[in-house]
Motif scaffolding. Structure first.
Motif, PDB file in Angstrom:
ATOM      1  N   ALA A  81      -1.571  -3.463 -17.067  1.00 18.75           N
ATOM      2  CA  ALA A  81       0.228  -3.060 -17.775  1.00 18.75           C
ATOM      3  C   ALA A  81       0.193  -3.806 -19.303  1.00 18.75           C
ATOM      4  CB  ALA A  81       1.056  -3.906 -17.003  1.00 18.75           C
ATOM      5  N   ARG A  83      -2.695  -3.994 -21.498  1.00 24.59           N
ATOM      6  CA  ARG A  83      -3.228  -2.986 -22.213  1.00 24.59           C
ATOM      7  C   ARG A  83      -2.267  -1.924 -22.384  1.00 24.59           C
ATOM      8  NH1 ARG A  83      -7.640  -4.511 -18.676  1.00 24.59           N
ATOM      9  NH2 ARG A  83      -7.434  -2.798 -17.257  1.00 24.59           N
ATOM     10  N   GLY A  84      -1.665  -1.234 -21.437  1.00 25.57           N
ATOM     11  CA  GLY A  84      -1.010  -0.204 -21.498  1.00 25.57           C
ATOM     12  C   GLY A  84       0.058  -0.244 -22.841  1.00 25.57           C
ATOM     13  N   PHE A  89      -7.304   2.170 -27.080  1.00 24.90           N
ATOM     14  CA  PHE A  89      -8.581   2.171 -27.318  1.00 24.90           C
ATOM     15  C   PHE A  89      -9.232   3.369 -27.547  1.00 24.90           C
ATOM     16  CE2 PHE A  89      -7.690  -1.007 -24.029  1.00 24.90           C
ATOM     17  CZ  PHE A  89      -8.859  -1.947 -24.256  1.00 24.90           C
ATOM     18  N   GLU A 104      -2.180  16.818 -23.343  1.00 25.43           N
ATOM     19  CA  GLU A 104      -1.949  16.091 -22.073  1.00 25.43           C
ATOM     20  C   GLU A 104      -2.933  14.731 -21.998  1.00 25.43           C
ATOM     21  OE1 GLU A 104      -1.159  19.647 -18.871  1.00 25.43           O
ATOM     22  OE2 GLU A 104      -3.452  19.202 -19.364  1.00 25.43           O
ATOM     23  N   GLU A 107      -0.909  12.514 -24.003  1.00 24.19           N
ATOM     24  CA  GLU A 107       0.297  12.173 -23.278  1.00 24.19           C
ATOM     25  C   GLU A 107       0.114  11.127 -22.300  1.00 24.19           C
ATOM     26  OE1 GLU A 107       1.795  15.119 -20.406  1.00 24.19           O
ATOM     27  OE2 GLU A 107       3.764  14.598 -20.736  1.00 24.19           O
ATOM     28  N   TYR A 108      -1.272  11.162 -21.816  1.00 21.46           N
ATOM     29  CA  TYR A 108      -1.588  10.413 -20.499  1.00 21.46           C
ATOM     30  C   TYR A 108      -1.230   8.952 -20.411  1.00 21.46           C
ATOM     31  CZ  TYR A 108      -4.032   8.247 -16.710  1.00 21.46           C
ATOM     32  OH  TYR A 108      -4.281   7.687 -15.580  1.00 21.46           O
ATOM     33  N   PRO A 109      -1.382   8.426 -21.598  1.00 21.21           N
ATOM     34  CA  PRO A 109      -0.928   6.587 -21.545  1.00 21.21           C
ATOM     35  C   PRO A 109       0.371   6.480 -21.596  1.00 21.21           C
ATOM     36  CG  PRO A 109      -2.434   7.127 -23.376  1.00 21.21           C
ATOM     37  CD  PRO A 109      -2.047   8.547 -22.805  1.00 21.21           C
ATOM     38  N   LEU A 111       2.426   8.125 -19.646  1.00 23.16           N
ATOM     39  CA  LEU A 111       2.813   8.273 -18.215  1.00 23.16           C
ATOM     40  C   LEU A 111       3.050   6.923 -17.603  1.00 23.16           C
ATOM     41  CD1 LEU A 111       0.726  11.362 -17.122  1.00 23.16           C
ATOM     42  CD2 LEU A 111       3.127  11.291 -18.071  1.00 23.16           C
ATOM     43  N   MET A 112       2.344   6.123 -18.264  1.00 20.44           N
ATOM     44  CA  MET A 112       2.198   4.751 -17.714  1.00 20.44           C
ATOM     45  C   MET A 112       3.459   3.793 -17.846  1.00 20.44           C
ATOM     46  SD  MET A 112      -0.754   5.151 -15.942  1.00 20.44           S
ATOM     47  CE  MET A 112      -1.501   5.808 -17.368  1.00 20.44           C
ATOM     48  N   ARG A 157      -4.553   9.312 -28.915  1.00 13.81           N
ATOM     49  CA  ARG A 157      -4.117   8.841 -27.728  1.00 13.81           C
ATOM     50  C   ARG A 157      -4.105   7.343 -27.805  1.00 13.81           C
ATOM     51  NH1 ARG A 157      -8.485   9.313 -22.801  1.00 13.81           N
ATOM     52  NH2 ARG A 157      -9.759   7.948 -24.196  1.00 13.81           N
TER      53      ARG A 157
ATOM     54  N   ASN B   3       2.844  14.609 -12.531  1.00 12.09           N
ATOM     55  CA  ASN B   3       1.427  14.397 -13.324  1.00 12.09           C
ATOM     56  C   ASN B   3       0.275  14.111 -12.514  1.00 12.09           C
ATOM     57  OD1 ASN B   3       2.202  15.183 -16.249  1.00 12.09           O
ATOM     58  ND2 ASN B   3       3.752  13.533 -15.545  1.00 12.09           N
ATOM     59  N   LYS B   6      -1.014  16.930 -10.608  1.00 15.55           N
ATOM     60  CA  LYS B   6      -1.671  17.866 -11.457  1.00 15.55           C
ATOM     61  C   LYS B   6      -2.880  17.570 -11.747  1.00 15.55           C
ATOM     62  CE  LYS B   6      -0.738  17.549 -15.911  1.00 15.55           C
ATOM     63  NZ  LYS B   6       0.051  17.576 -16.893  1.00 15.55           N
ATOM     64  N   ALA B 313      -9.058   1.319 -18.494  1.00 12.33           N
ATOM     65  CA  ALA B 313      -8.952   0.733 -19.644  1.00 12.33           C
ATOM     66  C   ALA B 313      -7.330   0.959 -20.365  1.00 12.33           C
ATOM     67  CB  ALA B 313     -10.078   0.971 -20.757  1.00 12.33           C
ATOM     68  N   ILE B 314      -7.238   2.239 -20.511  1.00  7.39           N
ATOM     69  CA  ILE B 314      -6.171   2.580 -21.026  1.00  7.39           C
ATOM     70  C   ILE B 314      -4.803   2.287 -20.389  1.00  7.39           C
ATOM     71  CG2 ILE B 314      -7.237   4.311 -22.669  1.00  7.39           C
ATOM     72  CD1 ILE B 314      -6.108   6.669 -21.221  1.00  7.39           C
ATOM     73  N   GLY B 315      -4.811   1.511 -19.376  1.00  7.83           N
ATOM     74  CA  GLY B 315      -3.642   0.729 -19.002  1.00  7.83           C
ATOM     75  C   GLY B 315      -3.265   1.528 -17.419  1.00  7.83           C
ATOM     76  N   THR B 316      -3.905   2.303 -16.713  1.00 12.26           N
ATOM     77  CA  THR B 316      -3.679   2.685 -15.379  1.00 12.26           C
ATOM     78  C   THR B 316      -3.892   1.606 -14.500  1.00 12.26           C
ATOM     79  OG1 THR B 316      -4.684   4.691 -16.117  1.00 12.26           O
ATOM     80  CG2 THR B 316      -4.101   4.663 -13.990  1.00 12.26           C
ATOM     81  N   PRO B 317      -2.904   1.313 -13.772  1.00 13.98           N
ATOM     82  CA  PRO B 317      -2.975   0.199 -12.989  1.00 13.98           C
ATOM     83  C   PRO B 317      -3.703   0.568 -11.674  1.00 13.98           C
ATOM     84  CG  PRO B 317      -0.625   0.915 -12.902  1.00 13.98           C
ATOM     85  CD  PRO B 317      -1.260   1.699 -14.137  1.00 13.98           C
ATOM     86  N   ARG B 320      -2.226   2.851  -8.932  1.00 14.12           N
ATOM     87  CA  ARG B 320      -2.033   4.164  -9.423  1.00 14.12           C
ATOM     88  C   ARG B 320      -3.386   5.041  -9.299  1.00 14.12           C
ATOM     89  NH1 ARG B 320       2.141   6.466 -12.708  1.00 14.12           N
ATOM     90  NH2 ARG B 320       1.379   8.348 -13.728  1.00 14.12           N
TER      91      ARG B 320
END
Ligand SMILES: Nc1ncnc2c1ncn2[C@@H]1O[C@H](COP(=O)(O)OP(=O)(O)O)[C@@H](O)[C@H]1O
Ligand SMILES: [Mg+2]
Lengths: 235, 410
Positions: A81, A83-84, A89, A104, A107-109, A111-112, A157, B3, B6, B313-317, B320
């Motif tokens: 969390a 890092r998000g 990065f 997309e 967009e990905y980061p 979504l968190m 991103r 998402n 998807k 790394a980019i924040g996915t817990p 998830r």
């Protein structure tokens, strides 16, 4: 207080029982809104250092404070969390998600992050894609664009969550010199536009020119740091 | 969520051929369950239908202890007039009961004046019998064309094999000789009015006479009923009605006992084997799903280590990441079952055109398979639950990966 603060940090890896000291008693501070570079040969500890700052790893000794948070206190979920919200990065191998298109991927980061309204998301993504010059490629998939283009998408991103820090570990290692230079100048431009702190590493002395502050790493030590002008005069 | 779905679905189709292969395997399992289930269930239903609708009825009521010694056809274990009336009273008060038919069952000798043979007889009231075992008349070749009266006093319907054995013809006069419960022997002449084709089960070789003839033959003043066959409005109520009757006959003053067709027909064990086979086929399906989903998801996770490192790394817990892979396995299961169900139902639909005809023992079977919606739904739910279950271990591994290690992995 500095945005990034390392205090007598050591990091020792154990490979088959043999301890390898990757960072040795390293202290340094990085201020907000700066463009910093670590340069050093392969194996000098650049990745180790960036991983610690990026909360991807924990130090063996000493303290790593990022935006006032001691990274050693974060558990896996908290670190994710953190890092998000705080860190973007950019990777050496671009690391775009292959099943998502350019739009997309950027967009990905988001979504968190729950608190960004849909409309603002879209604006941010399009704006960033425009700024890195990838707006016209937004529907392409990673395997349809070049390395330099991938890295620009990766920069977008990294910035989409408005992080305080963007960490880029050898972002140009897989790019030819001209492209590498372009990517670095895009990063620098973004740094100036958004006031984000950029920290990147490289083993290529030719591309550090853009950095405001250059640290030279060797064998887990910082052997030299300072302003670009000073650095140049020492060469 | 949208998402996540998807990403899961796109990841599935990333390795087209592998996904297709695994998916076909699971779909094949589903087809197996549906087609086999459809055939087996319709076979069973048809058999049960034949047995209950031509001979046994859904339930039978006897004097206590009769079924235990049913092989001897004991005449002394009968319901007296008042006992029969009491049972009748109970049956009339039950809304689930469609019809019932009292029978006197006994063994006799049949003679055409030249030859003699044994015969088991059911003495019945034709109008009640016909309402209770509705398909019985379909099995009788009759000389009297009028419906409703397949049997009149003075007539007998003889099983096919005896007709042949004794060289009898419809219209022949024969003599029935029987011993009553007091041991005295008596005989009456009757006319053969019909032939009954044999039906599976212990009653397959029964002849039918009118109850009044049986009373004369056995010298009864009042009908002493041996057996009451019961037909229910809805076959599904069998369990309930059985329990209700059992409870009301359990009291000490009651002299009756109740049995379901299952307890009276040897086919019930065949039916149980069919049920067991359906379960076995389902287990095969479960194993197929388990192994193939586990396999494909493990491959997915290990091929995508660096990617897992990236998203972590980019924040996915971790949670998830877990759900991403669970969802991927689940989608795999869902798509495969959907395909399998379509193909399976398609095959069943085609089979209904061609029909599958074969003989089972003395019965001609013409299967028009159909599968209850509940079976299809259960199958789908099984596949999806097993898919989730099989995905859990690989998904958990992905979620537990350290981002640094995963990123360093190329
Ligand atoms: N996961 C690891 N396990 C063991 N040793 C490691 C690991 N990562 C790095 N090292 C060692 O630590 C030192 C610094 O490595 P690294 O930080 O990757 O340097 P750089 O990024 O500058 O090439 C090297 O000697 C390397 O072999
Ligand atoms: Mg490195």
């Amino acid at each position: 207080m500095s945005l990034i603060h390392l205090q007598e940090v050591t990091k020792t890896y154990n490979t088959a029982g043999v301890p390898v000291a990757a960072l040795k008693n390293l202290s340094l501070s990085i201020e907000r809104q700066t463009f910093v570079s670590f340069i050093g040969p392969s194996g000098s500890g650049k990745s180790t250092l960036l991983n610690l700052i990026g909360t991807l790893d924990k130090p063996t000794g000493g303290k790593v404070l990022v935006d006032g948070v001691d990274v050693a206190t974060l558990n896996r979920s908290d670190a994710a969390a953190f890092r998000g919200n705080t860190i973007g990065f950019v990777f050496q191998n671009f690391n775009l998600i292959p099943v998502l298109n350019v739009y997309e991927n950027v967009e990905y980061p988001l979504l968190m992050l729950k608190h960004v309204p849909v409309k603002e998301r879209r604006e941010r993504i399009l704006n960033l894609l425009d700024k890195v010059g990838m707006l016209d490629q937004k529907d392409k998939y990673p395997n349809q664009i070049s390395g330099g283009q991938k890295q620009r998408v990766a920069v977008a991103r990294a910035l989409v969550t408005n992080p305080k820090i963007v960490l880029a570990d050898e972002p140009t290692a897989n790019l030819d010199h001209a492209t590498a230079f372009k990517v670095i100048s895009i990063m620098h431009e973004m740094q100036k536009t958004f006031g984000t702190t950029f920290v990147f590493s490289t083993h290529d002395p030719k591309i550090v020119g853009e950095a405001e502050l250059i640290y030279t790493l060797e064998d887990g030590f910082i052997i030299n740091n300072g302003r670009k002008e000073q650095n140049r005069s020492t060469r | 969520m949208r998402n996540l779905i998807k990403i899961a679905v796109r990841n599935l189709f990333r390795y087209n051929r592998r996904t297709l292969l695994t998916s076909s395997l699971i779909a094949f399992g589903v087809v197996l369950v549906i087609v086999f289930g459809g055939l087996a269930i319709s076979f069973k239903t048809q058999m049960v239908g034949v047995i209950t609708n031509t001979a046994l009825g859904d339930l039978q009521i006897h004097k206590k202890g009769y079924v235990e010694s049913i092989d001897n056809l004991p005449l002394n274990l009968s319901l007296s007039e008042s006992e029969y009336a009491a049972v009748e009273q109970v049956l009339r008060e039950m809304p689930e009961v469609e019809a019932y038919s009292p029978r006197i069952k006994f063994g006799a000798m049949i003679s055409n004046y030249a030859q003699t043979s044994n015969i088991r007889l059911s003495a019945i009231r034709p109008e009640m019998e016909q309402k209770t075992v509705t398909d019985l008349v379909k099995r009788i070749k009759n000389d009297s064309a009028e419906s409703g009266a397949f049997l009149r006093p003075g007539e007998i319907v003889v099983p096919e094999n005896l007709m042949k054995g004794l060289g009898l013809n419809i219209g022949d006069e024969i003599v029935l000789i029987a011993t009553n419960k007091d041991g005295s022997v008596n005989g009456i002449p009757v006319r053969i009015s019909g032939v009954i084709e044999s039906v599976l089960g212990p009653m397959g070789k029964d002849g039918y006479i009118h109850i009044t003839d049986a009373m004369a033959l056995l010298r009864m003043d009042k009908a002493e009923i041996i057996e009451i066959a019961v037909k229910l409005k809805r076959f599904e109520e069998l369990g309930n009605v059985y329990q209700t009757l059992k409870r009301s006959f359990d009291s000490a003053e009651s002299v009756a006992e109740v049995h379901t067709w299952e307890e009276l027909s040897p086919f019930s064990s065949v039916a149980r084997i069919v049920d067991l086979l359906i379960i076995v086929v389902k287990f095969i399906l479960i194993s197929i799903v388990l192994v193939s989903i586990l396999n494909i998801m493990t491959m997915s996770v290990f091929e995508r280590v660096a990617e897992i490192g990236t998203i972590a790394a980019i924040g996915t817990p971790p949670g998830r990441i877990l759900s991403m892979f669970l969802l991927e396995g689940f989608s795999m299961g869902l798509l495969s079952t959907a395909g399998g169900v379509l193909v399976g139902l398609g095959i069943i639909w085609l089979m209904n055109f061609t029909r599958i005809n074969f003989r089972f023992g003395p019965m001609d079977v013409s299967l028009a398979p159909s599968i209850p919606a509940s079976e299809v739904i259960v199958t789908m739910v099984i596949v999806m639950l097993v898919s989730l279950f099989a995905s859990f271990h690989p998904a958990y591994k992905a979620a537990r990966m350290e981002p640094v290690d995963a990123l360093g992995h190329v």
